[in-house]
Design a protein around this motif. Structure first.
Motif, short mmCIF file in Angstrom:
data_model
loop_
_atom_site.label_atom_id
_atom_site.label_comp_id
_atom_site.label_asym_id
_atom_site.label_seq_id
_atom_site.Cartn_x
_atom_site.Cartn_y
_atom_site.Cartn_z
N PHE A 179 -18.04 -16.20 29.10
CA PHE A 179 -19.20 -15.51 29.70
C PHE A 179 -18.84 -14.94 31.07
O PHE A 179 -19.24 -13.82 31.41
CB PHE A 179 -20.38 -16.47 29.83
N ALA A 180 -18.10 -15.70 31.87
CA ALA A 180 -17.75 -15.22 33.21
C ALA A 180 -16.98 -13.90 33.17
O ALA A 180 -17.07 -13.10 34.10
CB ALA A 180 -16.93 -16.28 33.94
N ASP A 181 -16.26 -13.66 32.08
CA ASP A 181 -15.48 -12.43 31.96
C ASP A 181 -16.38 -11.20 31.80
O ASP A 181 -16.04 -10.10 32.25
CB ASP A 181 -14.53 -12.52 30.77
N ILE A 182 -17.52 -11.39 31.13
CA ILE A 182 -18.39 -10.24 30.85
C ILE A 182 -19.62 -10.20 31.77
O ILE A 182 -20.41 -9.25 31.70
CB ILE A 182 -18.81 -10.22 29.38
N ALA A 183 -19.79 -11.22 32.61
CA ALA A 183 -20.99 -11.30 33.46
C ALA A 183 -21.18 -10.07 34.35
O ALA A 183 -22.30 -9.56 34.45
CB ALA A 183 -20.95 -12.58 34.29
N PRO A 184 -20.13 -9.55 35.02
CA PRO A 184 -20.36 -8.37 35.88
C PRO A 184 -20.88 -7.17 35.10
O PRO A 184 -21.82 -6.49 35.57
CB PRO A 184 -18.97 -8.09 36.46
N SER A 185 -20.31 -6.89 33.92
CA SER A 185 -20.78 -5.73 33.15
C SER A 185 -22.16 -5.98 32.57
O SER A 185 -22.97 -5.04 32.46
CB SER A 185 -19.78 -5.41 32.04
N LEU A 186 -22.47 -7.22 32.23
CA LEU A 186 -23.80 -7.54 31.73
C LEU A 186 -24.86 -7.31 32.80
O LEU A 186 -25.90 -6.68 32.55
CB LEU A 186 -23.86 -8.99 31.25
N LEU A 187 -24.61 -7.81 34.00
CA LEU A 187 -25.58 -7.64 35.09
C LEU A 187 -25.77 -6.16 35.43
O LEU A 187 -26.90 -5.71 35.68
CB LEU A 187 -25.13 -8.42 36.32
N GLU A 188 -24.69 -5.42 35.43
CA GLU A 188 -24.79 -3.98 35.70
C GLU A 188 -25.63 -3.29 34.62
O GLU A 188 -26.44 -2.40 34.92
CB GLU A 188 -23.40 -3.36 35.76
N TYR A 189 -25.43 -3.69 33.39
CA TYR A 189 -26.16 -3.08 32.26
C TYR A 189 -27.66 -3.40 32.33
O TYR A 189 -28.50 -2.55 32.05
CB TYR A 189 -25.55 -3.60 30.97
N ARG A 200 -23.36 -21.11 35.98
CA ARG A 200 -22.01 -21.64 35.75
C ARG A 200 -20.94 -20.67 36.24
O ARG A 200 -19.89 -21.09 36.71
CB ARG A 200 -21.79 -21.89 34.26
N ALA A 201 -21.22 -19.39 36.11
CA ALA A 201 -20.24 -18.37 36.51
C ALA A 201 -20.25 -18.09 38.01
O ALA A 201 -19.49 -17.24 38.48
CB ALA A 201 -20.49 -17.08 35.73
N GLY A 202 -21.14 -18.78 38.74
CA GLY A 202 -21.15 -18.65 40.19
C GLY A 202 -22.06 -17.57 40.73
O GLY A 202 -21.94 -17.19 41.91
N TYR A 203 -23.01 -17.06 39.92
CA TYR A 203 -23.92 -16.02 40.38
C TYR A 203 -25.23 -16.64 40.86
O TYR A 203 -25.77 -17.55 40.23
CB TYR A 203 -24.21 -15.03 39.26
N GLY A 204 -25.74 -16.12 41.97
CA GLY A 204 -27.01 -16.61 42.50
C GLY A 204 -28.22 -15.93 41.88
O GLY A 204 -29.33 -16.45 41.97
N GLU A 205 -28.02 -14.77 41.28
CA GLU A 205 -29.13 -14.01 40.70
C GLU A 205 -29.55 -14.60 39.35
O GLU A 205 -28.73 -15.13 38.61
CB GLU A 205 -28.75 -12.55 40.51
N ARG A 206 -30.84 -14.46 39.06
CA ARG A 206 -31.37 -14.83 37.76
C ARG A 206 -32.04 -13.60 37.15
O ARG A 206 -32.44 -12.67 37.86
CB ARG A 206 -32.37 -15.98 37.89
N LEU A 207 -32.19 -13.60 35.84
CA LEU A 207 -32.67 -12.40 35.16
C LEU A 207 -34.04 -11.96 35.67
O LEU A 207 -34.32 -10.77 35.81
CB LEU A 207 -32.73 -12.64 33.65
N GLY A 208 -34.92 -12.91 35.93
CA GLY A 208 -36.25 -12.57 36.41
C GLY A 208 -36.26 -11.90 37.77
O GLY A 208 -37.27 -11.29 38.15
N GLN A 209 -35.16 -12.02 38.51
CA GLN A 209 -35.07 -11.39 39.82
C GLN A 209 -34.59 -9.95 39.74
O GLN A 209 -34.83 -9.16 40.65
CB GLN A 209 -34.11 -12.19 40.71
N ILE A 210 -33.92 -9.58 38.65
CA ILE A 210 -33.36 -8.24 38.56
C ILE A 210 -33.98 -7.41 37.44
O ILE A 210 -33.70 -6.22 37.31
CB ILE A 210 -31.83 -8.28 38.37
N CYS A 211 -34.84 -8.05 36.63
CA CYS A 211 -35.44 -7.36 35.48
C CYS A 211 -36.88 -7.81 35.30
O CYS A 211 -37.24 -8.94 35.64
CB CYS A 211 -34.70 -7.70 34.18
N GLY A 212 -37.69 -6.93 34.73
CA GLY A 212 -38.96 -7.36 34.17
C GLY A 212 -38.69 -7.99 32.82
O GLY A 212 -37.69 -7.68 32.17
#
Length: 245
Positions: free
Chosen positions: A74-84, A108-120
């Motif tokens: 998951f950590a490998d694809i996390a940056p592209s997922l968040l951007e998408y 787990r991948a070390g990101y502080g953001e959660r989906l509810g903070q960046i998306c409806g």
């Protein structure tokens, strides 16, 4: 002119049902809607969970640890997922489940953001229960209710289910906007008919909204109901059909 409304239909498959027991995401499937039209901009990955898949979960989705052995983490694809996903409205069936798993993966991948903070986030299970109280709200039940072909869904699959949910969501919210789904290159194989279904075109041509007219017996029952209300109200019923007016 306002920009197009961007929605992402999202689904996941996991190693088990309980995120609190350390279960992991093993597949993410996303379909993009721009102003209620499906684009070719999908997001789809299988993921190596670094843990065993529960037997019960494998029976549902048909994905094995052997199949996932060479897939990214998951950590490998996390940056592209968040951007998408960033800034889009997510449409998810039973959103609490998928969001809970993805938020834990982000942690787990070390990101502080959660989906509810960046998306409806829109939960189509909650929507279905409001629209059809007392009725089944599973994806299969909604496909049946709205006449959507889910014959390829022998097993669950994140991208296949996201495609079906896109059709269900458009039907639930007015049925407007044709689904024109792109033909994709054949993806990774797992040997199950559900994953074979990911390579098939699910296409609905643009068409006018269907008009479903009441049958004769339904009209009779409707008029009898109105007559009863009119009698109880002392003739004060405001809404009378042509046959009673």
């Amino acid at each position: 002119m306002s920009s197009a409304v961007r929605q992402i239909i999202l689904d996941t498959e996991t190693t088990g049902l309980e995120v609190g027991e350390g279960h992991r995401v093993i597949e993410i499937g996303c379909v993009e809607l721009l102003s209620r039209r499906v684009t070719a901009n999908n997001f789809h990955h299988y993921l190596n969970p670094d843990r065993a898949i529960d037997a019960g979960a494998q029976e549902v989705h048909g994905i094995s640890n052997d199949f996932l052995a060479d897939k990214p983490r998951f950590a490998d694809i996390a940056p592209s997922l968040l951007e998408y996903l960033r800034g889009a409205e997510l449409v998810i069936h039973n959103a609490a489940f998928d969001v809970g798993f993805l938020d834990k993966e982000l942690e787990r991948a070390g990101y502080g953001e959660r989906l509810g903070q960046i998306c409806g986030i829109v939960d189509t299970v909650s929507m279905a229960r409001r629209m059809h109280p007392g009725q089944k709200a599973s994806l299969d039940a909604l496909c049946k209710r709205y006449g959507i072909d889910n014959s390829n869904r022998d097993l669950h699959g994140a991208l296949l289910d996201a495609r079906l949910l896109a059709e269900v969501y458009l039907a639930m919210t007015g049925g407007q906007g044709a689904l024109v789904l792109d033909r994709e290159a054949a993806g990774a194989k797992s040997g199950s008919s559900a994953l074979e279904g990911l390579r098939e075109l699910l296409e609905t041509a643009a068409a006018p909204l269907r008009v479903i007219r009441a049958q004769d017996e339904e009209l009779v029952a409707h008029r009898e109901r109105l007559a009863g209300i009119d009698k109880k109200s002392g003739g004060k019923l405001l809404w009378k059909d042509d046959a009673q007016a």
